[in-house]
Design a protein around this motif. Sequence first.
Motif, PDB file in Angstrom:
ATOM      1  N   CYS A  25       0.837  -1.199   0.000  1.00  0.00           N
ATOM      2  CA  CYS A  25       0.000   0.000   0.000  1.00  0.00           C
ATOM      3  C   CYS A  25       0.875   1.253   0.000  1.00  0.00           C
ATOM      4  CB  CYS A  25      -0.899   0.007   1.229  1.00  0.00           C
ATOM      5  SG  CYS A  25      -1.959  -1.441   1.380  1.00  0.00           S
ATOM      6  N   ASP A  26       0.260   2.404  -0.222  1.00  0.00           N
ATOM      7  CA  ASP A  26       1.006   3.655  -0.160  1.00  0.00           C
ATOM      8  C   ASP A  26       1.443   3.925   1.276  1.00  0.00           C
ATOM      9  OD1 ASP A  26      -0.949   5.895   1.120  1.00  0.00           O
ATOM     10  OD2 ASP A  26      -2.104   4.472  -0.084  1.00  0.00           O
ATOM     11  N   GLU A  27       2.464   4.786   1.448  1.00  0.00           N
ATOM     12  CA  GLU A  27       3.080   4.953   2.764  1.00  0.00           C
ATOM     13  C   GLU A  27       2.141   5.540   3.811  1.00  0.00           C
ATOM     14  OE1 GLU A  27       5.689   8.832   3.103  1.00  0.00           O
ATOM     15  OE2 GLU A  27       6.181   7.827   1.209  1.00  0.00           O
TER      16      GLU A  27
ATOM     17  N   THR B  35      -1.159   4.975   3.971  1.00  0.00           N
ATOM     18  CA  THR B  35      -2.020   3.868   4.383  1.00  0.00           C
ATOM     19  C   THR B  35      -1.274   2.938   5.327  1.00  0.00           C
ATOM     20  OG1 THR B  35      -3.274   3.953   2.318  1.00  0.00           O
ATOM     21  CG2 THR B  35      -3.379   1.897   3.577  1.00  0.00           C
TER      22      THR B  35
ATOM     23  N   ASN C 150      -1.063   4.634   8.719  1.00  0.00           N
ATOM     24  CA  ASN C 150      -2.345   4.634   9.433  1.00  0.00           C
ATOM     25  C   ASN C 150      -2.673   3.262  10.001  1.00  0.00           C
ATOM     26  OD1 ASN C 150      -2.899   7.365   9.108  1.00  0.00           O
ATOM     27  ND2 ASN C 150      -3.896   7.051   7.126  1.00  0.00           N
ATOM     28  N   ARG C 151      -2.322   2.213   9.276  1.00  0.00           N
ATOM     29  CA  ARG C 151      -2.569   0.858   9.775  1.00  0.00           C
ATOM     30  C   ARG C 151      -1.669   0.545  10.972  1.00  0.00           C
ATOM     31  NH1 ARG C 151      -3.400  -2.401   3.977  1.00  0.00           N
ATOM     32  NH2 ARG C 151      -5.439  -1.427   3.521  1.00  0.00           N
TER      33      ARG C 151
END
Length: 206
Positions: free
Chosen positions: A191-193, A195, A198-199
């Motif tokens: 995923c993009d950095e 995302t 946030n995870r």
Amino acid sequence: MTTSRFITFEGTEGVGKTTLIDNLAQVLTERKIDFIRTREPGGSLFAEELRKILINPKITMANDSELLLMFAARADHIEQTILPALNSGKWVLCDRFTDSTFAYQGFGRGHGNFQMLAKVQFLIDNFVAKMPDTTIWLDFPVLDGMQRAKNRGALDRFEQENKAFFERIYQGFVYLAQNQPERFKRIDAACDEITVLNRVLAVLNL
């Protein structure tokens, strides 16, 4: 005083650990959480000298020698850097720790060699004073990560290994995720950095 937390970041080569730690460090700074950043092998003056040997692409060494140098570096890193920071209430963000030893030296160097895996586990059980509170595993395709590492420039002694070596390492991380899910958290690093960050924040309850 902020309650200390020991957070480690794992994965094969080129998975984006540095970018994630950069972004997490910015969040902690904004939230006024005191922390240090460190890495393995390395993290203390003595351990950094051993790191130079361990990653030098011109040096060859026996698998047992590599394993023992890793733990010599870790013993000093724990005593000189990690425990003092935790005891003072700081968070510790560590780029690799014992899980990399299990994956790289255990599965990577001794895949199918139960004596090697038992030796790694013995050292972890008996010579590690502190295990991480949370370990973030950045799961990323092996070949894509290897290409990222090549794009960064000259490869170190580990980065120049072949695809089969990193596939064995990947299986080591899969094993850890399956057997220690309460600590070892998988994050999809494709995923993009933002995302990814946030995870990770959600995993850390931040």
